[in-house]
Design an enzyme around this catalytic site. Sequence first.
Site, PDB file in Angstrom:
ATOM      1  N   HIS A  72      29.452  43.564  47.804  1.00  0.00           N
ATOM      2  CA  HIS A  72      30.019  42.389  47.134  1.00  0.00           C
ATOM      3  C   HIS A  72      30.411  41.267  48.095  1.00  0.00           C
ATOM      4  O   HIS A  72      31.132  40.355  47.698  1.00  0.00           O
ATOM      5  CB  HIS A  72      31.223  42.759  46.258  1.00  0.00           C
TER       6      HIS A  72
ATOM      7  N   ARG B 293      33.724  41.654  40.761  1.00  0.00           N
ATOM      8  CA  ARG B 293      33.410  41.375  39.349  1.00  0.00           C
ATOM      9  C   ARG B 293      32.633  40.073  39.159  1.00  0.00           C
ATOM     10  O   ARG B 293      32.130  39.814  38.069  1.00  0.00           O
ATOM     11  CB  ARG B 293      34.704  41.369  38.527  1.00  0.00           C
TER      12      ARG B 293
ATOM     13  N   PRO C 184      43.889  37.133  41.733  1.00  0.00           N
ATOM     14  CA  PRO C 184      44.671  36.034  42.280  1.00  0.00           C
ATOM     15  C   PRO C 184      45.314  35.183  41.188  1.00  0.00           C
ATOM     16  O   PRO C 184      44.646  34.683  40.305  1.00  0.00           O
ATOM     17  CB  PRO C 184      43.642  35.203  43.045  1.00  0.00           C
ATOM     18  N   GLU C 185      46.605  35.032  41.290  1.00  0.00           N
ATOM     19  CA  GLU C 185      47.277  33.991  40.538  1.00  0.00           C
ATOM     20  C   GLU C 185      47.532  32.858  41.522  1.00  0.00           C
ATOM     21  O   GLU C 185      47.126  32.929  42.683  1.00  0.00           O
ATOM     22  CB  GLU C 185      48.555  34.529  39.915  1.00  0.00           C
TER      23      GLU C 185
END
Length: 272
Positions: free
Chosen positions: A90, A111, A2-3
């Site tokens: 996750h 991550r 995500p930006e």
Amino acid sequence: MPELPEVEITRLGLKSLINYKVSEVVIRNSSLRWPVDRSLHKILIGRKLISLKRRGKYILAEFPNGTLIIHLGMSGHLCIVSKDREIMKHDHVDIVFDNVSHKIVRYNDPRRFGCILWTEKNPLKHKLLDNLGPEPLSSDFDVDYFFQKLRKKTASIKNTIMNSHVVVGVGNIYASEALFHAKIRPQREAHKVSMTEANNLVLAIKETIKNAILKGGSSINNFFDVNGKNGYFQNEHQVYGRKDKPCILCKNPIQQIILGQRSSFYCKKCQQ
DNA sequence: CTGTTCTCCTGTGGGC
DNA sequence: TGCCCACAGGAGAACA
């Protein structure tokens, strides 16, 4: 992943939960970048979500007794799911609203570079947010401010625009894209960028981010919004990920170099 | 102070 | 097919 545009789209997608009360918090894995507070359920249950704000890439979920500071890191997603949705690998945290089966906010992050932090103080004074630069779309981010900052920087212009103390929200993709639009090579030293170029870069950063928000964010490696809908901005990347492909403007092959450990893309003819 | 490198972690894709 | 390696969108921490 995500930006800033992706974070903004996520924030907007969560707004349907405002005014609903938390009925349950499930923490399956608390080891994100910083540990998720295991007593979050005690803090949040019965509390109404008041507002969803954003500062840089941080989502601020305001409750009567404090604020959740959420960052998606490199691979984080927030989704609104229903109770019968199968738990995926996750899926680290659930926040259930109003005992309604279809109002569960689920945080998934392979991550685990993201974070979910609780603060009872003004979140803008939190040490992670206190020294952030201006929002790229705000009037505070203008050429006067930007050029003054650049004059003091010997680092590359790309590393400088990715520095959240200079301006927030410009990540690796949009840094390359904005520099292409402003016709500036990413490796140029920031203090050697002219006033005119700085002005072009300010406009390019604003345009790139605005356009990406309109297009629903980039879907590189499956960004999707809270309802699972894809963005389309990745179809408009002019240089990012286009090594050796022809420049959109002059057909020369796009170059790839490493700056500050990150891949950077540019056209050596169009960008000087 | 500045700029650079390291670090966290898993998934993916390419080469063999 | 499997194995190994390089690399991936962030950004604070550690270091020179």
